[in-house]
Design a protein around this motif. Structure first.
Motif, PDB file in Angstrom:
ATOM      1  N   LYS A  50       0.810  -1.218   0.000  1.00  0.00           N
ATOM      2  CA  LYS A  50       0.000   0.000   0.000  1.00  0.00           C
ATOM      3  C   LYS A  50       0.842   1.267   0.000  1.00  0.00           C
ATOM      4  CE  LYS A  50      -4.100  -1.854   2.285  1.00  0.00           C
ATOM      5  NZ  LYS A  50      -5.010  -1.721   3.407  1.00  0.00           N
ATOM      6  N   ARG A  51       2.064   1.206   0.490  1.00  0.00           N
ATOM      7  CA  ARG A  51       2.881   2.407   0.663  1.00  0.00           C
ATOM      8  C   ARG A  51       4.133   2.361  -0.196  1.00  0.00           C
ATOM      9  NH1 ARG A  51       2.120   4.576   6.551  1.00  0.00           N
ATOM     10  NH2 ARG A  51       0.108   3.698   7.048  1.00  0.00           N
ATOM     11  N   TYR A  52       4.733   3.539  -0.347  1.00  0.00           N
ATOM     12  CA  TYR A  52       5.956   3.655  -1.131  1.00  0.00           C
ATOM     13  C   TYR A  52       7.176   3.729  -0.220  1.00  0.00           C
ATOM     14  CZ  TYR A  52       3.222   4.515  -5.323  1.00  0.00           C
ATOM     15  OH  TYR A  52       2.364   4.377  -6.377  1.00  0.00           O
ATOM     16  N   GLU A  53       8.225   2.976  -0.605  1.00  0.00           N
ATOM     17  CA  GLU A  53       9.510   3.069   0.084  1.00  0.00           C
ATOM     18  C   GLU A  53      10.209   4.325  -0.405  1.00  0.00           C
ATOM     19  OE1 GLU A  53      11.655  -0.429  -1.017  1.00  0.00           O
ATOM     20  OE2 GLU A  53      10.513  -1.725   0.330  1.00  0.00           O
ATOM     21  N   CYS A  54      10.624   5.166   0.530  1.00  0.00           N
ATOM     22  CA  CYS A  54      11.326   6.400   0.174  1.00  0.00           C
ATOM     23  C   CYS A  54      12.511   6.566   1.114  1.00  0.00           C
ATOM     24  CB  CYS A  54      10.396   7.607   0.286  1.00  0.00           C
ATOM     25  SG  CYS A  54       8.936   7.497  -0.787  1.00  0.00           S
ATOM     26  N   VAL A  55      13.638   6.927   0.551  1.00  0.00           N
ATOM     27  CA  VAL A  55      14.858   7.080   1.339  1.00  0.00           C
ATOM     28  C   VAL A  55      15.095   8.561   1.602  1.00  0.00           C
ATOM     29  CG1 VAL A  55      17.362   6.727   1.350  1.00  0.00           C
ATOM     30  CG2 VAL A  55      15.856   4.969   0.388  1.00  0.00           C
ATOM     31  N   GLU A  56      15.326   8.903   2.888  1.00  0.00           N
ATOM     32  CA  GLU A  56      15.658  10.277   3.222  1.00  0.00           C
ATOM     33  C   GLU A  56      17.087  10.548   2.770  1.00  0.00           C
ATOM     34  OE1 GLU A  56      15.358  13.518   6.831  1.00  0.00           O
ATOM     35  OE2 GLU A  56      15.365  11.383   7.344  1.00  0.00           O
ATOM     36  N   ILE A  57      17.273  11.604   1.989  1.00  0.00           N
ATOM     37  CA  ILE A  57      18.580  11.902   1.381  1.00  0.00           C
ATOM     38  C   ILE A  57      19.655  12.132   2.450  1.00  0.00           C
ATOM     39  CG2 ILE A  57      19.843  13.507  -0.113  1.00  0.00           C
ATOM     40  CD1 ILE A  57      17.771  11.750  -1.627  1.00  0.00           C
ATOM     41  N   ASN A  58      19.369  12.917   3.470  1.00  0.00           N
ATOM     42  CA  ASN A  58      20.386  13.264   4.474  1.00  0.00           C
ATOM     43  C   ASN A  58      20.831  12.097   5.333  1.00  0.00           C
ATOM     44  OD1 ASN A  58      20.592  15.897   3.676  1.00  0.00           O
ATOM     45  ND2 ASN A  58      19.302  16.715   5.302  1.00  0.00           N
ATOM     46  N   THR A  59      19.905  11.205   5.689  1.00  0.00           N
ATOM     47  CA  THR A  59      20.223  10.140   6.653  1.00  0.00           C
ATOM     48  C   THR A  59      20.373   8.764   6.016  1.00  0.00           C
ATOM     49  OG1 THR A  59      17.895   9.656   7.091  1.00  0.00           O
ATOM     50  CG2 THR A  59      18.949  11.367   8.452  1.00  0.00           C
ATOM     51  N   GLY A  60      19.809   8.585   4.810  1.00  0.00           N
ATOM     52  CA  GLY A  60      19.829   7.263   4.178  1.00  0.00           C
ATOM     53  C   GLY A  60      18.802   6.309   4.771  1.00  0.00           C
ATOM     54  N   LYS A  61      17.972   6.796   5.691  1.00  0.00           N
ATOM     55  CA  LYS A  61      16.957   5.943   6.322  1.00  0.00           C
ATOM     56  C   LYS A  61      15.774   5.734   5.386  1.00  0.00           C
ATOM     57  CE  LYS A  61      17.802   7.042  11.174  1.00  0.00           C
ATOM     58  NZ  LYS A  61      17.209   7.632  12.391  1.00  0.00           N
ATOM     59  N   LEU A  62      15.196   4.535   5.485  1.00  0.00           N
ATOM     60  CA  LEU A  62      14.044   4.170   4.664  1.00  0.00           C
ATOM     61  C   LEU A  62      12.754   4.491   5.418  1.00  0.00           C
ATOM     62  CD1 LEU A  62      13.065   2.688   2.047  1.00  0.00           C
ATOM     63  CD2 LEU A  62      12.982   0.618   3.445  1.00  0.00           C
ATOM     64  N   TYR A  63      11.822   5.152   4.724  1.00  0.00           N
ATOM     65  CA  TYR A  63      10.512   5.469   5.288  1.00  0.00           C
ATOM     66  C   TYR A  63       9.437   4.960   4.335  1.00  0.00           C
ATOM     67  CZ  TYR A  63      12.831   8.657   8.553  1.00  0.00           C
ATOM     68  OH  TYR A  63      13.631   9.190   9.530  1.00  0.00           O
ATOM     69  N   LEU A  64       8.261   4.666   4.898  1.00  0.00           N
ATOM     70  CA  LEU A  64       7.121   4.261   4.078  1.00  0.00           C
ATOM     71  C   LEU A  64       6.122   5.414   4.037  1.00  0.00           C
ATOM     72  CD1 LEU A  64       6.577   0.604   5.337  1.00  0.00           C
ATOM     73  CD2 LEU A  64       7.740   1.380   3.267  1.00  0.00           C
ATOM     74  N   PHE A  65       5.698   5.768   2.817  1.00  0.00           N
ATOM     75  CA  PHE A  65       4.789   6.899   2.628  1.00  0.00           C
ATOM     76  C   PHE A  65       3.442   6.434   2.096  1.00  0.00           C
ATOM     77  CE2 PHE A  65       8.590   9.347   2.971  1.00  0.00           C
ATOM     78  CZ  PHE A  65       8.202  10.641   3.276  1.00  0.00           C
ATOM     79  N   ASN A  66       2.373   7.036   2.643  1.00  0.00           N
ATOM     80  CA  ASN A  66       1.053   6.850   2.052  1.00  0.00           C
ATOM     81  C   ASN A  66       1.079   7.424   0.643  1.00  0.00           C
ATOM     82  OD1 ASN A  66      -0.600   5.558   3.906  1.00  0.00           O
ATOM     83  ND2 ASN A  66      -1.065   7.430   5.011  1.00  0.00           N
ATOM     84  N   PRO A  67       0.404   6.795  -0.304  1.00  0.00           N
ATOM     85  CA  PRO A  67       0.391   7.315  -1.681  1.00  0.00           C
ATOM     86  C   PRO A  67      -0.138   8.741  -1.780  1.00  0.00           C
ATOM     87  CG  PRO A  67      -0.575   5.123  -1.605  1.00  0.00           C
ATOM     88  CD  PRO A  67      -0.349   5.552  -0.183  1.00  0.00           C
ATOM     89  N   ASN A  68      -1.022   9.128  -0.864  1.00  0.00           N
ATOM     90  CA  ASN A  68      -1.656  10.438  -0.952  1.00  0.00           C
ATOM     91  C   ASN A  68      -0.988  11.501  -0.081  1.00  0.00           C
ATOM     92  OD1 ASN A  68      -2.507   9.108   1.331  1.00  0.00           O
ATOM     93  ND2 ASN A  68      -4.488  10.103   1.381  1.00  0.00           N
ATOM     94  N   ALA A  69       0.242  11.251   0.371  1.00  0.00           N
ATOM     95  CA  ALA A  69       0.973  12.280   1.116  1.00  0.00           C
ATOM     96  C   ALA A  69       1.291  13.437   0.164  1.00  0.00           C
ATOM     97  CB  ALA A  69       2.251  11.690   1.706  1.00  0.00           C
ATOM     98  N   GLU A  70       1.070  14.667   0.622  1.00  0.00           N
ATOM     99  CA  GLU A  70       1.324  15.849  -0.212  1.00  0.00           C
ATOM    100  C   GLU A  70       2.792  16.235  -0.132  1.00  0.00           C
ATOM    101  OE1 GLU A  70      -1.380  18.867   1.083  1.00  0.00           O
ATOM    102  OE2 GLU A  70      -3.126  17.780   0.357  1.00  0.00           O
ATOM    103  N   VAL A  71       3.403  16.421  -1.300  1.00  0.00           N
ATOM    104  CA  VAL A  71       4.844  16.688  -1.373  1.00  0.00           C
ATOM    105  C   VAL A  71       5.124  17.716  -2.454  1.00  0.00           C
ATOM    106  CG1 VAL A  71       5.447  14.352  -0.576  1.00  0.00           C
ATOM    107  CG2 VAL A  71       5.263  14.804  -3.029  1.00  0.00           C
ATOM    108  N   GLU A  72       6.376  18.179  -2.461  1.00  0.00           N
ATOM    109  CA  GLU A  72       6.845  19.095  -3.510  1.00  0.00           C
ATOM    110  C   GLU A  72       7.932  18.371  -4.302  1.00  0.00           C
ATOM    111  OE1 GLU A  72       9.522  23.147  -3.785  1.00  0.00           O
ATOM    112  OE2 GLU A  72       8.286  22.854  -1.997  1.00  0.00           O
ATOM    113  N   VAL A  73       7.708  18.179  -5.573  1.00  0.00           N
ATOM    114  CA  VAL A  73       8.673  17.459  -6.416  1.00  0.00           C
ATOM    115  C   VAL A  73       9.866  18.371  -6.705  1.00  0.00           C
ATOM    116  CG1 VAL A  73       9.042  16.261  -8.597  1.00  0.00           C
ATOM    117  CG2 VAL A  73       6.835  16.086  -7.463  1.00  0.00           C
ATOM    118  N   LEU A  74      11.072  17.814  -6.566  1.00  0.00           N
ATOM    119  CA  LEU A  74      12.294  18.598  -6.795  1.00  0.00           C
ATOM    120  C   LEU A  74      12.924  18.310  -8.157  1.00  0.00           C
ATOM    121  CD1 LEU A  74      13.876  18.295  -3.248  1.00  0.00           C
ATOM    122  CD2 LEU A  74      12.595  20.205  -4.195  1.00  0.00           C
ATOM    123  N   ASP A  75      12.805  17.077  -8.650  1.00  0.00           N
ATOM    124  CA  ASP A  75      13.351  16.762  -9.981  1.00  0.00           C
ATOM    125  C   ASP A  75      12.604  15.610 -10.620  1.00  0.00           C
ATOM    126  OD1 ASP A  75      14.382  14.483  -8.593  1.00  0.00           O
ATOM    127  OD2 ASP A  75      16.337  15.420  -8.392  1.00  0.00           O
TER     128      ASP A  75
END
Length: 198
Positions: free
Chosen positions: A173-198
């Motif tokens: 159900k969720r997306y694996e996303c890695v935090e750039i600064n720490t390298g830690k893996l987080y799971l995100f709800n598909p509908n989390a609001e974000v700002e695309v950088l690239d």
């Protein structure tokens, strides 16, 4: 009922809400946006009970959140202070309170089946019900948001708090996303609001 609430809920729901609040004698305050919650309920030191709700919610999410918080108060009153915050007593109370509002005069037809499904077993947050959360977001005034499910694979995105992540693969159900600064893996709800950088 506090007149300021009339601006935030569907007109057809106002009488029902006024009746609920008259019986419960709750203080309801509308607050500036809080990123971590839509609303909350608490007993104040003076013994009164207060609900706060974010002012930036669309009227359907505001109504659901208001009833969610009233259900905390009702469950607390009926079952005592030692129940789980979103346990079976709260779920039953929330379902009971919400039922009179699940009508086409109050909610748009496209939301009613999603709401009916959600209220078979309501969760602590309607945001965890991806289909319902996305359907509710279409009624937001500011509708130019990007969601995690829209972000291309391996692209970077930023949260409201400035933290930057790289989008990975979808689990169930969720997306694996890695935090750039720490390298830690987080799971995100598909509908989390974000700002695309690239």
């Amino acid at each position: 009922m506090q007149t300021s609430l009339l601006n935030y809920i569907p007109e057809e729901a106002q009488t029902l809400i006024a009746e609920l609040l008259a019986i419960d004698n709750l203080i309801v305050k509308v607050k500036k946006e809080r990123k971590t919650r839509h609303g909350d309920y608490r007993e104040l030191p003076n013994g009164k009970h207060q609900i706060t709700i974010n002012s930036n919610l669309n009227r359907y999410r505001f109504l659901i959140t208001l009833i969610h918080e009233i259900a905390h108060f009702e469950a607390y009153n009926n079952y005592g202070r030692f129940i789980k915050p979103h346990g079976k007593e709260w779920k039953h109370t929330f379902q009971h309170l919400m039922l009179p509002f699940l009508r086409p005069e109050i909610f748009p037809l496209e939301l009613l089946p999603l709401l009916a499904n959600h209220f078979k077993n309501p969760k602590a947050s309607s945001d965890t019900d991806t289909k319902l959360a996305l359907a509710l977001k279409q009624f937001n005034e500011d509708n130019d948001k990007t969601y995690v499910f829209d972000v291309p694979l391996n692209s970077r995105f930023k949260l409201y708090n400035g933290r930057v992540f790289k989008k990975g693969n979808k689990r169930r159900k969720r997306y694996e996303c890695v935090e750039i600064n720490t390298g830690k893996l987080y799971l995100f709800n598909p509908n989390a609001e974000v700002e695309v950088l690239d």
